[in-house]
Design a protein around this motif. Structure first.
Motif, PDB file in Angstrom:
ATOM      1  N   ARG A  43       0.690  -1.180   0.150  1.00  0.00           N
ATOM      2  CA  ARG A  43       0.109   0.081   0.236  1.00  0.00           C
ATOM      3  C   ARG A  43       0.813   1.145   0.568  1.00  0.00           C
ATOM      4  O   ARG A  43       0.893   2.501  -1.435  1.00  0.00           O
ATOM      5  CB  ARG A  43      -0.845   0.137   1.674  1.00  0.00           C
ATOM      6  N   SER A  46       1.736   1.957  -3.672  1.00  0.00           N
ATOM      7  CA  SER A  46       1.325   2.035  -4.490  1.00  0.00           C
ATOM      8  C   SER A  46       0.429   4.024  -3.923  1.00  0.00           C
ATOM      9  O   SER A  46      -0.045   5.083  -4.604  1.00  0.00           O
ATOM     10  CB  SER A  46       0.009   1.503  -3.705  1.00  0.00           C
ATOM     11  N   TRP A  47       1.389   4.307  -2.690  1.00  0.00           N
ATOM     12  CA  TRP A  47       0.774   5.036  -2.312  1.00  0.00           C
ATOM     13  C   TRP A  47       1.575   6.471  -3.061  1.00  0.00           C
ATOM     14  O   TRP A  47       1.567   7.937  -3.205  1.00  0.00           O
ATOM     15  CB  TRP A  47       0.756   5.840  -0.930  1.00  0.00           C
ATOM     16  N   ARG A  50       1.316   7.199  -6.708  1.00  0.00           N
ATOM     17  CA  ARG A  50       0.240   7.682  -6.772  1.00  0.00           C
ATOM     18  C   ARG A  50       0.892   9.154  -6.841  1.00  0.00           C
ATOM     19  O   ARG A  50      -0.043  10.499  -7.697  1.00  0.00           O
ATOM     20  CB  ARG A  50      -0.837   7.312  -6.306  1.00  0.00           C
ATOM     21  N   ALA A 100       0.642  -1.853 -13.176  1.00  0.00           N
ATOM     22  CA  ALA A 100      -0.208  -1.163 -12.413  1.00  0.00           C
ATOM     23  C   ALA A 100      -1.642  -2.424 -11.948  1.00  0.00           C
ATOM     24  O   ALA A 100      -1.548  -2.378 -10.628  1.00  0.00           O
ATOM     25  CB  ALA A 100      -1.468   0.244 -12.720  1.00  0.00           C
ATOM     26  N   PRO A 101      -2.113  -3.284 -12.375  1.00  0.00           N
ATOM     27  CA  PRO A 101      -3.054  -3.935 -12.486  1.00  0.00           C
ATOM     28  C   PRO A 101      -2.167  -4.824 -11.827  1.00  0.00           C
ATOM     29  O   PRO A 101      -2.844  -5.559 -10.994  1.00  0.00           O
ATOM     30  CB  PRO A 101      -3.229  -4.341 -13.768  1.00  0.00           C
ATOM     31  N   HIS A 103      -0.122  -5.351 -10.255  1.00  0.00           N
ATOM     32  CA  HIS A 103       0.855  -4.912  -8.443  1.00  0.00           C
ATOM     33  C   HIS A 103      -0.597  -4.178  -7.780  1.00  0.00           C
ATOM     34  O   HIS A 103      -0.686  -4.854  -6.899  1.00  0.00           O
ATOM     35  CB  HIS A 103       1.246  -3.100  -8.391  1.00  0.00           C
ATOM     36  N   ARG A 104      -1.564  -4.085  -8.376  1.00  0.00           N
ATOM     37  CA  ARG A 104      -3.114  -4.269  -7.264  1.00  0.00           C
ATOM     38  C   ARG A 104      -3.416  -5.434  -7.508  1.00  0.00           C
ATOM     39  O   ARG A 104      -3.916  -5.215  -6.032  1.00  0.00           O
ATOM     40  CB  ARG A 104      -4.207  -3.194  -8.591  1.00  0.00           C
ATOM     41  N   ARG A 105      -3.366  -6.487  -8.360  1.00  0.00           N
ATOM     42  CA  ARG A 105      -3.689  -7.851  -7.850  1.00  0.00           C
ATOM     43  C   ARG A 105      -2.749  -8.690  -6.546  1.00  0.00           C
ATOM     44  O   ARG A 105      -3.709  -9.271  -5.892  1.00  0.00           O
ATOM     45  CB  ARG A 105      -3.402  -8.577  -9.411  1.00  0.00           C
ATOM     46  N   GLN A 106      -1.366  -8.349  -6.861  1.00  0.00           N
ATOM     47  CA  GLN A 106      -0.566  -8.428  -5.628  1.00  0.00           C
ATOM     48  C   GLN A 106      -0.677  -8.217  -4.364  1.00  0.00           C
ATOM     49  O   GLN A 106      -1.209  -8.410  -3.548  1.00  0.00           O
ATOM     50  CB  GLN A 106       0.635  -8.425  -6.207  1.00  0.00           C
ATOM     51  N   THR A 107      -0.904  -6.852  -4.729  1.00  0.00           N
ATOM     52  CA  THR A 107      -2.024  -6.010  -3.005  1.00  0.00           C
ATOM     53  C   THR A 107      -3.041  -7.046  -2.865  1.00  0.00           C
ATOM     54  O   THR A 107      -3.607  -7.148  -1.281  1.00  0.00           O
ATOM     55  CB  THR A 107      -2.082  -4.821  -3.334  1.00  0.00           C
ATOM     56  N   MET A 108      -4.031  -7.048  -3.415  1.00  0.00           N
ATOM     57  CA  MET A 108      -5.132  -7.897  -3.386  1.00  0.00           C
ATOM     58  C   MET A 108      -4.929  -9.264  -2.505  1.00  0.00           C
ATOM     59  O   MET A 108      -5.698  -9.542  -1.600  1.00  0.00           O
ATOM     60  CB  MET A 108      -6.301  -7.492  -4.524  1.00  0.00           C
TER      61      MET A 108
END
Length: 155
Positions: A43, A46-47, A50, A100-101, A103-108
Motif C-alpha cells: 500500500r 501505491s501511495w 500515486r 499497475a494491474p 501490483h493491484r492484484r498482488q496487493t489484493m
C-alpha cells in the motif's frame, strides 16, 4: 528560463528514478517481515507512486518537451532524444497496462493471504509477475536516464 526548466527536469528524474528504485526494497522488507507488513509495504508503494513518482514522470514529459521548445532542438536529428521519447512511451504503456494491474492484484492477494493461507501459491505467482514487470519498468527508466546523460549520436 532554460536553467529553471532544466533544474525541474533533473529534479523530476531524481524523484521518479529514486522512488522507483526503492519499490523492490519496500516489497522485500514487507515479504520478509509478515502478512500485515507486506500489505503495508504494498500500500505504501501505491501511495508513493500515486503522489510522488507518477507526478514526477509527468513532470519529466512536460519539462522535457518544454526544453526541446526552448533550445529549438530538431527532434529528427537527435537520435538519443528520439529513442528516449520512444522508450518513455513504451514505459508509460507497460506501467499503465501491465505493471499497475499486476501490483493491484498482488496487493489484493496479500490482503487475502493475511486471513487465508491457501492463497499463498496464487500470491507468490502474482508477486513474481509484478516483480518481473517492475524490472522491465526499471530497465526502461534507467536506459532513458543513461541516454539523457550521455546523449549518444547514432544518426
Amino acid at each position: 528560463m532554460i536553467r529553471l526548466v532544466l533544474v525541474l527536469h533533473v529534479l523530476g528524474a531524481v524523484v521518479a528514478v529514486g522512488f522507483s528504485l526503492s519499490y523492490g526494497l519496500w516489497m522485500a522488507r514487507g515479504d520478509a517481515t509478515g502478512a500485515a507488513e507486506r500489505v503495508f509495504a504494498l500500500r505504501t508503494v501505491s501511495w508513493i507512486d500515486r503522489r510522488l513518482t507518477t507526478p514526477a514522470y509527468v513532470l519529466q514529459l512536460v519539462t522535457g518537451l518544454w526544453l526541446v521548445f526552448l533550445v529549438n532542438t530538431d527532434l529528427l536529428r537527435q537520435s538519443w532524444l528520439e529513442i528516449s521519447i520512444g522508450l518513455y512511451v513504451a514505459l508509460t504503456i507497460v506501467a499503465i497496462t501491465r505493471y499497475a494491474p499486476a501490483h493491484r492484484r498482488q496487493t489484493m492477494l496479500a490482503e487475502q493471504l493475511s486471513t487465508d493461507p491457501a492463497v499463498e501459491p496464487t500470491y507468490r505467482a502474482a508477486a513474481q509477475r509484478a516483480q518481473r514487470l517492475g524490472v522491465v519498468v526499471t530497465i526502461l527508466t534507467l536506459t532513458i536516464l543513461v541516454l539523457m546523460v550521455t546523449k549518444p549520436r547514432w544518426w
